[in-house]
Scaffold this active site. Structure first.
Site, short mmCIF file in Angstrom:
data_model
loop_
_atom_site.label_atom_id
_atom_site.label_comp_id
_atom_site.label_asym_id
_atom_site.label_seq_id
_atom_site.Cartn_x
_atom_site.Cartn_y
_atom_site.Cartn_z
N THR A 182 0.84 -1.21 0.00
CA THR A 182 0.00 0.00 0.00
C THR A 182 0.87 1.25 0.00
O THR A 182 1.95 1.26 0.59
CB THR A 182 -0.95 0.04 1.22
N ASP A 219 -8.53 -2.46 -0.98
CA ASP A 219 -9.13 -1.42 -1.80
C ASP A 219 -10.42 -0.99 -1.10
O ASP A 219 -11.26 -1.83 -0.76
CB ASP A 219 -9.41 -1.90 -3.22
P1 ITT Z 1 -3.39 2.00 -1.86
O1 ITT Z 1 -1.97 2.25 -2.21
O2 ITT Z 1 -3.56 0.99 -0.75
O3 ITT Z 1 -4.28 1.68 -3.05
P2 ITT Z 1 -5.09 4.38 -1.63
O4 ITT Z 1 -5.04 5.54 -0.69
O5 ITT Z 1 -5.06 4.64 -3.10
O6 ITT Z 1 -3.92 3.38 -1.20
P3 ITT Z 1 -7.79 3.21 -1.88
O7 ITT Z 1 -7.74 3.17 -3.37
O8 ITT Z 1 -8.28 2.01 -1.18
O9 ITT Z 1 -6.35 3.51 -1.25
O10 ITT Z 1 -8.63 4.43 -1.36
C1 ITT Z 1 -9.44 5.23 -2.17
C2 ITT Z 1 -9.63 6.56 -1.49
O11 ITT Z 1 -10.48 6.40 -0.37
C3 ITT Z 1 -8.34 7.21 -1.02
O12 ITT Z 1 -8.38 8.60 -1.29
C4 ITT Z 1 -8.34 6.97 0.48
O13 ITT Z 1 -7.74 8.05 1.18
C5 ITT Z 1 -9.84 6.88 0.79
N1 ITT Z 1 -10.05 5.93 1.88
C6 ITT Z 1 -9.84 4.59 1.86
N2 ITT Z 1 -10.07 4.05 3.07
C7 ITT Z 1 -10.44 5.08 3.88
C8 ITT Z 1 -10.77 5.20 5.24
O14 ITT Z 1 -10.75 4.15 6.05
N3 ITT Z 1 -11.05 6.41 5.71
C9 ITT Z 1 -11.06 7.50 4.93
N4 ITT Z 1 -10.75 7.50 3.63
C10 ITT Z 1 -10.43 6.29 3.11
#
Ligand code: ITT
Length: 190
Positions: free
Chosen positions: A10, A68
Site C-alpha cells: 500500500t 481497496d
Molecule cells: P493503496 O496504495 O492501498 O491503493 P489508496 O489511498 O489509493 O492506497 P484506496 O484506493 O483504497 O487507497 O482508497 C481510495 C480513497 O479512499 C483514497 O483517497 C483513500 O484516502 C480513501 N479511503 C480509503 N479508506 C479510507 C478510510 O478508512 N477512511 C477514509 N478514507 C479512506
C-alpha cells in the site's frame, strides 16, 4: 504452517497503521511495501482487488494482502465508490460536502475489500460501515474522507477517533477481523 509474516502492499500510511493495530497480538508481523499497482477501472472493489492480486503475485514472495476501499454516498448514487481515490485527489472532502449541499439524505457507507494471496490461493475479506456525511469536516486523525464521515450511532467523525476506536467499528476493522478468523480457522494463527 504458522504465519510469521504477511506483506502488505500500500502507498497509504493510514491503512498500514490500522492494519498493524488490528493484527497486534496475533504474532504475525506486517512487512509493508510502499508501491503502487495498477488499479483497473471496474464497477466493484472486488474486481480491482482481484486484478491487483494477480498482477502482484509474480513479484511478491510469500503471503501478501492488498486493501481497496471506497466511500459510497447514497444521494450520489454510490459515488465516489470505486472512484474514491480520484475523487479525493480532485474534489476532496470539500467537494463531497459541496455536492451534498441542500440534500436531506446524507447517508453513506465505507466499504473495504481486503485481498490475500496465501499458499498460492486468493481470498477476499469484506467489511462495511454505514454512517453519514457530516455538515463540516471535523478531526485531525486518520486519513482521506475520515473528517467528513460519522459512523452510525456515533457523533464523532472517524478523524476524531483513535486508530483503535476506528478499527472497532470501521469497514477495514471488519474485514481484518474476518481475515483474522480465517487465519485462526486454518491453523495459521495460534
Ligand atoms: P493503496 O496504495 O492501498 O491503493 P489508496 O489511498 O489509493 O492506497 P484506496 O484506493 O483504497 O487507497 O482508497 C481510495 C480513497 O479512499 C483514497 O483517497 C483513500 O484516502 C480513501 N479511503 C480509503 N479508506 C479510507 C478510510 O478508512 N477512511 C477514509 N478514507 C479512506
Amino acid at each position: 504452517m504458522k504465519l510469521a509474516e504477511l506483506t502488505l502492499i500500500t502507498t497509504n500510511e493510514g491503512k498500514y497503521l490500522e492494519i498493524i493495530d488490528a493484527l497486534e497480538g496475533t504474532g504475525v508481523s506486517i512487512r509493508r511495501i510502499d508501491r503502487e499497482y495498477p488499479e483497473i477501472q471496474a464497477d466493484t472493489l472486488e474486481s480491482v482487488v482481484g486484478f491487483g492480486l494477480n498482477y502482484l503475485k509474480p513479484f511478491v514472495p510469500g503471503p501478501f494482502i492488498i486493501d481497496d476501499s471506497g466511500l459510497f454516498v447514497d444521494a450520489l448514487g454510490g459515488f465516489p465508490g470505486v472512484y474514491s481515490s480520484y475523487a479525493f485527489r480532485t474534489i476532496g472532502n470539500e467537494g463531497i460536502l459541496t455536492l451534498l449541499k441542500g440534500k436531506g439524505n446524507r447517508r453513506a457507507s465505507f466499504r473495504t475489500v481486503l485481498g490475500m494471496v496465501h499458499e498460492g490461493k486468493e481470498h477476499f475479506f469484506r467489511g462495511e460501515c454505514r454512517g453519514y456525511i457530516s455538515e463540516l469536516p471535523k478531526g485531525v486523525n486518520g486519513f482521506g474522507f475520515d473528517p467528513i464521515f460519522v459512523p452510525e450511532g456515533r457523533e464523532m467523525t472517524f478523524a476524531e477517533m483513535s486508530v483503535q476506536m476506528k478499527n472497532d467499528i470501521s469497514h477495514r476493522g471488519m474485514a481484518l477481523r474476518r481475515l483474522k478468523n480465517f487465519l485462526v480457522n486454518h491453523g495459521t494463527l495460534s
